[in-house]
Structure formats: structure tokens, C-alpha cells
Design a protein around this motif. Structure first.
Motif, PDB file in Angstrom:
ATOM      1  N   TYR A  41     113.633  14.243 -35.716  1.00  0.00           N
ATOM      2  CA  TYR A  41     113.079  13.964 -37.082  1.00  0.00           C
ATOM      3  C   TYR A  41     114.056  13.222 -37.685  1.00  0.00           C
ATOM      4  O   TYR A  41     114.993  13.204 -38.002  1.00  0.00           O
ATOM      5  CB  TYR A  41     113.147  15.633 -37.771  1.00  0.00           C
ATOM      6  CG  TYR A  41     112.630  15.610 -39.177  1.00  0.00           C
ATOM      7  CD1 TYR A  41     111.253  15.278 -39.480  1.00  0.00           C
ATOM      8  CD2 TYR A  41     113.605  15.802 -40.321  1.00  0.00           C
ATOM      9  CE1 TYR A  41     111.049  15.261 -40.871  1.00  0.00           C
ATOM     10  CE2 TYR A  41     113.355  15.903 -41.581  1.00  0.00           C
ATOM     11  CZ  TYR A  41     112.043  15.661 -41.898  1.00  0.00           C
ATOM     12  OH  TYR A  41     111.436  15.638 -43.193  1.00  0.00           O
ATOM     13  N   VAL A  42     113.209  12.100 -38.539  1.00  0.00           N
ATOM     14  CA  VAL A  42     113.871  10.942 -38.765  1.00  0.00           C
ATOM     15  C   VAL A  42     113.759  11.126 -40.697  1.00  0.00           C
ATOM     16  O   VAL A  42     114.331  10.183 -41.424  1.00  0.00           O
ATOM     17  CB  VAL A  42     113.521   9.667 -38.625  1.00  0.00           C
ATOM     18  CG1 VAL A  42     114.143   9.458 -37.167  1.00  0.00           C
ATOM     19  CG2 VAL A  42     112.075   9.473 -38.575  1.00  0.00           C
ATOM     20  N   PRO A  75      95.337  11.522 -33.129  1.00  0.00           N
ATOM     21  CA  PRO A  75      96.173  10.736 -32.068  1.00  0.00           C
ATOM     22  C   PRO A  75      97.417  11.658 -31.498  1.00  0.00           C
ATOM     23  O   PRO A  75      97.904  11.380 -30.446  1.00  0.00           O
ATOM     24  CB  PRO A  75      96.554   9.693 -33.042  1.00  0.00           C
ATOM     25  CG  PRO A  75      95.784   9.411 -34.351  1.00  0.00           C
ATOM     26  CD  PRO A  75      95.152  10.934 -34.506  1.00  0.00           C
ATOM     27  N   GLY A  76      98.005  12.456 -32.461  1.00  0.00           N
ATOM     28  CA  GLY A  76      99.140  13.312 -32.064  1.00  0.00           C
ATOM     29  C   GLY A  76      98.810  14.197 -30.928  1.00  0.00           C
ATOM     30  O   GLY A  76      99.465  14.422 -29.956  1.00  0.00           O
ATOM     31  N   LEU A  91     109.746   6.173 -25.947  1.00  0.00           N
ATOM     32  CA  LEU A  91     109.721   6.850 -27.337  1.00  0.00           C
ATOM     33  C   LEU A  91     108.565   6.696 -28.149  1.00  0.00           C
ATOM     34  O   LEU A  91     107.974   5.517 -28.343  1.00  0.00           O
ATOM     35  CB  LEU A  91     110.744   5.797 -28.071  1.00  0.00           C
ATOM     36  CG  LEU A  91     111.287   6.393 -29.760  1.00  0.00           C
ATOM     37  CD1 LEU A  91     111.695   7.749 -29.618  1.00  0.00           C
ATOM     38  CD2 LEU A  91     112.141   5.411 -30.138  1.00  0.00           C
ATOM     39  N   LEU A  92     107.929   7.997 -28.591  1.00  0.00           N
ATOM     40  CA  LEU A  92     106.650   8.209 -29.135  1.00  0.00           C
ATOM     41  C   LEU A  92     107.135   8.513 -30.576  1.00  0.00           C
ATOM     42  O   LEU A  92     107.914   9.165 -30.864  1.00  0.00           O
ATOM     43  CB  LEU A  92     105.957   9.435 -28.624  1.00  0.00           C
ATOM     44  CG  LEU A  92     104.521   9.537 -29.177  1.00  0.00           C
ATOM     45  CD1 LEU A  92     103.547   8.676 -29.024  1.00  0.00           C
ATOM     46  CD2 LEU A  92     104.123  10.874 -28.734  1.00  0.00           C
ATOM     47  N   TRP A  93     106.673   7.516 -31.409  1.00  0.00           N
ATOM     48  CA  TRP A  93     106.668   7.701 -32.841  1.00  0.00           C
ATOM     49  C   TRP A  93     105.179   7.970 -33.405  1.00  0.00           C
ATOM     50  O   TRP A  93     104.087   7.636 -33.071  1.00  0.00           O
ATOM     51  CB  TRP A  93     106.773   6.159 -33.376  1.00  0.00           C
ATOM     52  CG  TRP A  93     106.594   6.330 -34.871  1.00  0.00           C
ATOM     53  CD1 TRP A  93     105.305   5.621 -35.790  1.00  0.00           C
ATOM     54  CD2 TRP A  93     107.190   6.977 -36.057  1.00  0.00           C
ATOM     55  NE1 TRP A  93     105.611   5.836 -36.951  1.00  0.00           N
ATOM     56  CE2 TRP A  93     106.566   6.692 -37.233  1.00  0.00           C
ATOM     57  CE3 TRP A  93     108.432   7.707 -35.892  1.00  0.00           C
ATOM     58  CZ2 TRP A  93     106.970   7.356 -38.263  1.00  0.00           C
ATOM     59  CZ3 TRP A  93     108.625   8.279 -37.346  1.00  0.00           C
ATOM     60  CH2 TRP A  93     108.201   7.949 -38.641  1.00  0.00           C
ATOM     61  N   SER A  94     105.317   9.224 -34.014  1.00  0.00           N
ATOM     62  CA  SER A  94     104.144   9.491 -34.857  1.00  0.00           C
ATOM     63  C   SER A  94     104.676  10.225 -36.130  1.00  0.00           C
ATOM     64  O   SER A  94     105.410  11.254 -36.057  1.00  0.00           O
ATOM     65  CB  SER A  94     103.653  10.735 -33.867  1.00  0.00           C
ATOM     66  OG  SER A  94     102.536  11.469 -34.884  1.00  0.00           O
ATOM     67  N   SER A  95     104.156   9.688 -37.393  1.00  0.00           N
ATOM     68  CA  SER A  95     104.584  10.082 -38.516  1.00  0.00           C
ATOM     69  C   SER A  95     104.253  11.733 -38.692  1.00  0.00           C
ATOM     70  O   SER A  95     104.863  12.280 -39.485  1.00  0.00           O
ATOM     71  CB  SER A  95     103.983   9.192 -39.651  1.00  0.00           C
ATOM     72  OG  SER A  95     102.798   9.239 -39.643  1.00  0.00           O
ATOM     73  N   LEU A  98     107.462  14.824 -39.428  1.00  0.00           N
ATOM     74  CA  LEU A  98     106.823  16.034 -39.555  1.00  0.00           C
ATOM     75  C   LEU A  98     107.962  17.220 -39.559  1.00  0.00           C
ATOM     76  O   LEU A  98     108.188  17.428 -38.445  1.00  0.00           O
ATOM     77  CB  LEU A  98     105.726  16.227 -38.689  1.00  0.00           C
ATOM     78  CG  LEU A  98     104.959  17.710 -38.917  1.00  0.00           C
ATOM     79  CD1 LEU A  98     104.274  17.411 -40.439  1.00  0.00           C
ATOM     80  CD2 LEU A  98     103.922  17.791 -38.035  1.00  0.00           C
ATOM     81  N   SER A  99     108.121  17.708 -40.983  1.00  0.00           N
ATOM     82  CA  SER A  99     109.139  18.546 -40.777  1.00  0.00           C
ATOM     83  C   SER A  99     109.049  20.073 -39.965  1.00  0.00           C
ATOM     84  O   SER A  99     109.833  20.696 -39.612  1.00  0.00           O
ATOM     85  CB  SER A  99     109.842  19.068 -42.311  1.00  0.00           C
ATOM     86  OG  SER A  99     108.592  19.680 -42.967  1.00  0.00           O
TER      87      SER A  99
END
Length: 126
Positions: free
Chosen positions: A56-57, A18-19, A4-8, A42-43
Motif C-alpha cells: 500500500y503506497v 480491471p482489478g 509488479l501490478l499497479w492498481s489504484s 486501496l486502504s
């Protein structure tokens, strides 16, 4: 392996150091070697064949800390609900939301890895 990759700021060929680096790295993974899911804030995140799933959270913004807290809570809930199908959390950037998610993932029994990339800006330098 299920990652699971988390990237704001999302991840892909669009510019976000980084993304973009994570997208390039995971694009070299052969089918069947690993399953990589992107969880992001990121919408405008564009779909990519690299991510088996893209979740998307909610938005994160320093100008809207309450809304950002709700987004982090959504991400925590998602990790907890899916902990049996996540082998490792890979978090991009050492800012507070990523550190919180990395620490929480470990409490759920999931190893968490956080990439600290911006010396002097991220909590890893505090």
C-alpha cells in the motif's frame, strides 16, 4: 518473471472490473512460473494468495490532488528502490497515475504495460 501490478483501486475478488480481471488472470499462474506483487492505493485491500507481496503506497482521490501526488511519489520511490527485482510493471487503467508510473518504470529500465479499458474515460482516448 517478477511482475509488479499497479492498481489504484486494488485487485481481487471485490468489484473493480480491471482489478478483478487481473486477479483472475494471475490466479491461474502456477507456483514458480512468475512472482506477482500488487502495489495499490486501496486502504481496504484484502490479502490474497495470488500476490506474493501486497504494498500500500497511500490513497488516491481526485478530491485530494496534493495527497494523491504524494502517493504517486511513494509509488515511484518504491519502483526505483526495487527496480532490480521487477521485470515488468503491469498498470491497470489508463488514468494519469498509472501512465506516470508506466513511463517512469521505463526510465528505470523496466518495461511498463498499461491496460486501457474504459474508452472515452482514460487518457488512452485523448
Amino acid at each position: 518473471m517478477n511482475i509488479l501490478l499497479w492498481s489504484s483501486q486494488g485487485a481481487g475478488p471485490h468489484y473493480h472490473g480491471p482489478g478483478m480481471a487481473a486477479w483472475r488472470m494471475y490466479s491461474t499462474v502456477k507456483k514458480g512460473e512468475a512472482r506477482v506483487e500488487l502495489m495499490h492505493a486501496l486502504s481496504a485491500q484484502e490479502p490474497s494468495e495470488v500476490w506474493q507481496r501486497c504494498t500500500y503506497v497511500g490513497p488516491i482521490s481526485s478530491a485530494r490532488p496534493v495527497r494523491s501526488s504524494l502517493t504517486i511519489a511513494n509509488a515511484l520511490r518504491y519502483i526505483q528502490q526495487n527496480k532490480n527485482s521487477i521485470d515488468v510493471l503491469h498498470g491497470l487503467t489508463g488514468f494519469l497515475p498509472t501512465v506516470v508510473l508506466g513511463a517512469a518504470s521505463q526510465r528505470f529500465g523496466i518495461p511498463g504495460i498499461v491496460k486501457v479499458a474504459a474508452r472515452g474515460d482514460e487518457v488512452g482516448n485523448a
